[in-house]
Design an enzyme around this catalytic site. Structure first.
Site: not given
Length: 435
Positions: A257, A337
């Site tokens: 993480d 994106c």
């Protein structure tokens, strides 16, 4: 660009939110309301269509650009058997010497449709438009008459309402091409086990875009020692596989993480993996988790507004860790994106306000447009950002309807290489002093 599909299907609350973003006060101060609305609608329409090119980056340490061009032509020749056209060109990017461009051919609007109609999921339909065949898990509906070897027409379920196993679907669907069934309906839906592999081999897609999934290893090359992290095991596995295919020994990959990648003061024990001590890295690429609304083609997104707006807090957690891990004088690149202001320019404004040690840096090459207005950034700051906006294509028609291009047509088409892309964003920072 010829637009043959309806605009991307969004939940009303999400579309209203995005419209308010693209008609914020800063934009309306320079553009009329009608102009900004038109640009927004153009963006939604282009998102449902594939970009103008398939782009491939060459690993020039493994092969020259010319050698890879030859290999790509050979691969396209294999894939295009049965396609009613001559060679698809492999072009060199006008500004990036290690990038090759393959035009996406289409839309082919005069394809004859067959009586056997197969409905696939929206994501499967999107993949077909980028050169994929239809894999069995993506098939939702097929008539009883569908047999292996039979010609079928493939439709994408953009409404998400087709039930798996249906023999017919009369809801909202979009034609994406014709193909040959590799398997019968009974084998798909009456099997006791989960079937994999190709279910329909596409022979006449609306857009012809060669698929290079797991084809050739000459894509990307990186230098130095690279530490890659992702908390999703499948992504980590894919990174490791790509590094192995590219024969790159400099990449170390960890399933971890990223929000916990900074070691607490005095606790780091010198281990090779995360968490890492402060100021450990010369360069950091934070390719942040995002709403992905810039991906193309995408005919439908069923995410709620809560889901769409859930990413900025996570992005800021990752950004804060990245700044602390970066050495003074180091470079941090932030990218997404997606097309939203909150995940792009607003994050830049927050970063500059939260971390006085950061300064925006020029990007080379600078191929995108300047950053979007609405986040309170100055014009000079926005000029340092790169926003790639599919709605910015101004040519009357950037579509390639056939592969027989002369030199003037190639020159005209290649001009859109930096515009008719997916929607994405890049910001580059330098850490000027210890944080």
């Amino acid at each position: 660009m010829v637009l043959v599909f309806p605009k991307i299907s969004l939940k009303p609350e999400v579309e209203a939110y995005l419209l308010s973003v693209f008609k914020n006060k800063e934009i309306l101060a320079t553009l009329q309301s009608e102009q900004s609305t038109f640009k927004f609608e153009t963006l939604l329409s282009r998102l449902s269509h594939p970009p103008a090119f398939t782009c491939i980056r060459v690993n020039t340490c493994a092969a020259s650009t010319d050698e890879v061009k030859k290999l790509l032509r050979e691969e396209i020749q294999k894939q295009r058997k049965g396609w009613p056209m001559s060679d698809i060109p492999v072009l060199e990017h006008p500004e990036l010497p290690d990038v090759l461009l393959i035009p996406v051919i289409g839309p082919r609007i005069n394809l004859q449709r067959h009586s056997i109609e197969v409905v696939v999921g929206a994501q499967c339909g999107n993949a077909v438009l980028r050169g994929a065949h239809v894999f069995i898990p993506g098939i939702l509906s097929a008539p009883k008459l569908m047999k292996a070897g039979g010609a079928v027409s493939v439709y994408s379920d953009i409404s998400g309402k087709c039930k798996r196993g249906a023999v017919e679907f009369v809801g909202s669907k979009i034609f994406v091409g014709n193909g040959i069934a590799e398997i019968s309906r009974n084998e798909i839906f009456c099997s006791n086990c989960t079937l994999r592999g190709v279910g329909i081999r596409m022979t006449e897609p609306v857009y012809i875009s060669p698929s290079f999934d797991n084809i050739l290893s000459s894509f990307v090359f990186l230098q130095g020692e690279v530490i890659a992290m992702d908390k999703i095991a499948n992504k980590v596995k894919k990174i490791k596989q790509n590094a192995e295919n590219l024969q790159l020994k400099c990449i170390k990959v960890f399933c971890y993480d990223g929000t916990k990648a900074l070691a607490k003061e005095g606790i780091w024990d010198g281990q090779a993996g995360p968490p890492f001590p402060p100021e450990s890295f010369d360069r950091i690429l934070l390719d942040a988790p995002c709403s992905g609304l810039g991906q193309r083609p995408n005919m439908a997104c069923d995410w709620s507004l809560k889901e769409i707006t859930s990413y900025p807090p996570l992005q800021r957690k990752l950004f804060r860790v990245a700044v602390n891990l970066l050495k003074p004088g180091g470079i941090l690149v932030y990218s997404t994106c997606t097309i939203t202001l909150a995940e792009n320019e607003e994050q830049v404004a927050w970063a500059l306000d939260s971390f006085p040690c950061l300064s925006l840096q020029p990007q080379e090459p600078h191929l995108g447009e300047e950053g979007m207005m609405g986040a309170g950034l100055s014009y000079d700051q926005r000029k340092l950002l790169q926003r790639f906006d599919p709605a910015s294509v101004t040519e009357e028609c950037t579509s390639v309807s056939c592969s027989d291009l002369d030199s003037s047509q190639i020159a005209h088409t290649i001009k859109s290489a930096n515009k008719d892309t997916i929607g994405f964003f890049i910001a580059k920072f330098m850490k000027m002093q210890a944080s």
